[in-house]
Structure formats: structure tokens, C-alpha cells
Design a protein around this motif. Structure first.
Motif, PDB file in Angstrom:
ATOM      1  N   PHE A 127      -4.632  -3.473   3.873  1.00 32.16           N
ATOM      2  CA  PHE A 127      -3.669  -3.855   2.849  1.00 32.16           C
ATOM      3  C   PHE A 127      -4.268  -4.985   2.034  1.00 32.16           C
ATOM      4  O   PHE A 127      -4.762  -5.965   2.585  1.00 32.16           O
ATOM      5  N   ILE A 128      -4.194  -4.814   0.742  1.00 31.05           N
ATOM      6  CA  ILE A 128      -4.702  -5.836  -0.163  1.00 31.05           C
ATOM      7  C   ILE A 128      -3.484  -6.542  -0.762  1.00 31.05           C
ATOM      8  O   ILE A 128      -2.648  -5.895  -1.416  1.00 31.05           O
ATOM      9  N   PRO A 129      -3.377  -7.846  -0.513  1.00 32.66           N
ATOM     10  CA  PRO A 129      -2.218  -8.549  -1.068  1.00 32.66           C
ATOM     11  C   PRO A 129      -2.295  -8.586  -2.607  1.00 32.66           C
ATOM     12  O   PRO A 129      -3.362  -8.641  -3.183  1.00 32.66           O
ATOM     13  N   ARG A 130      -1.126  -8.524  -3.216  1.00 35.00           N
ATOM     14  CA  ARG A 130      -1.068  -8.594  -4.677  1.00 35.00           C
ATOM     15  C   ARG A 130      -1.232 -10.030  -5.133  1.00 35.00           C
ATOM     16  O   ARG A 130      -0.763 -10.957  -4.489  1.00 35.00           O
TER      17      ARG A 130
END
Length: 132
Positions: A127-130
């Protein structure tokens, strides 16, 4: 009218979380192999040792656990004939068996028979944080 459950098409042997062997139940076994599976049952009718315990009249799951442990030993030793016989036994005698899940820790080996969950490869998701 209820439909009978069809056999699981593939039996997967998973060791320490990794699939090591898949046995295709779609292959028909020759009569000689079926006879050898019957002989395995006759031998187990005389009793087995499982988990350090003598079992005089093993049920189908105890027999499967016994065979699964021998399968794992055969895999470690590279005994292809015993691997094939063990897989054929498990696949034919337990058509609803999806997986043999094994854990190896030094000399200790444990095997779990999984009837309710076919093997699926686990996929890691990053998961890539926004950015805010």
C-alpha cells in the motif's frame, strides 16, 4: 435432489508455506496401483504408530495422517516411488482433501490435513500512502 460434491481436482503439499507438490486427481490409476493402495490399507489394518502412540484400529483420518507423514519423509529422501504411492493413497481415499500442510522444524515434522480450503498462492500487496 442434492448434487454430490465433486472431488477436489488437485491435492497440494505445502511445506513451510510454500507449495512443493501438486497431485492431479484427473489421472486414472492403473489396476496395479489400485491394488497396491489396497495392500497399504491391509497393512494399516494391523495397526500404526502415530505421534508416538500405537493405534490398533486407525480410522480414515489417522491413516491419512500416517501416510502424509511418510509422504513428507519420502520427499525429504527423494523417494519418488513412495511419493507417488502416498499421493495416490491420499488423493483416492480422501477425495475432499485439498492440502497437506507441513511444518519442518529440525527433526520435528508436523502435518495438517486441510479439507475446506484449496491452496491459493498468497500475494503480498504494498500500500502506498497518498500524499496530502
Amino acid at each position: 435432489m442434492t448434487k454430490a460434491a465433486s472431488p477436489t481436482p488437485v491435492l497440494t503439499v505445502v511445506i513451510d508455506g510454500e507449495p512443493h507438490l501438486e497431485y492431479d486427481r484427473g489421472k486414472l490409476l492403473p489396476e496395479s496401483r489400485l491394488a497396491s493402495l489396497d495392500r497399504m490399507d491391509q497393512k494399516m489394518d494391523q495397526g500404526i504408530r502415530l505421534g508416538g502412540e500405537s493405534i490398533k484400529h486407525p480410522d480414515r483420518v489417522q491413516r491419512a495422517q500416517f501416510v502424509a507423514l511418510h509422504l513428507l519423509e519420502a520427499m525429504q529422501e527423494g523417494d519418488d516411488a513412495l511419493i507417488a504411492a502416498s499421493c495416490a493413497y491420499l488423493a483416492s481415499r480422501l477425495p475432499d482433501l485439498h492440502q497437506v500442510k507441513a511444518r519442518l522444524a529440525g527433526d520435528a515434522v508436523s502435518a495438517e490435513l486441510v479439507f475446506d480450503e484449496p491452496y491459493t498462492k498468497e500475494v503480498a500487496v504494498d500500500f502506498i500512502p497518498r500524499s496530502s
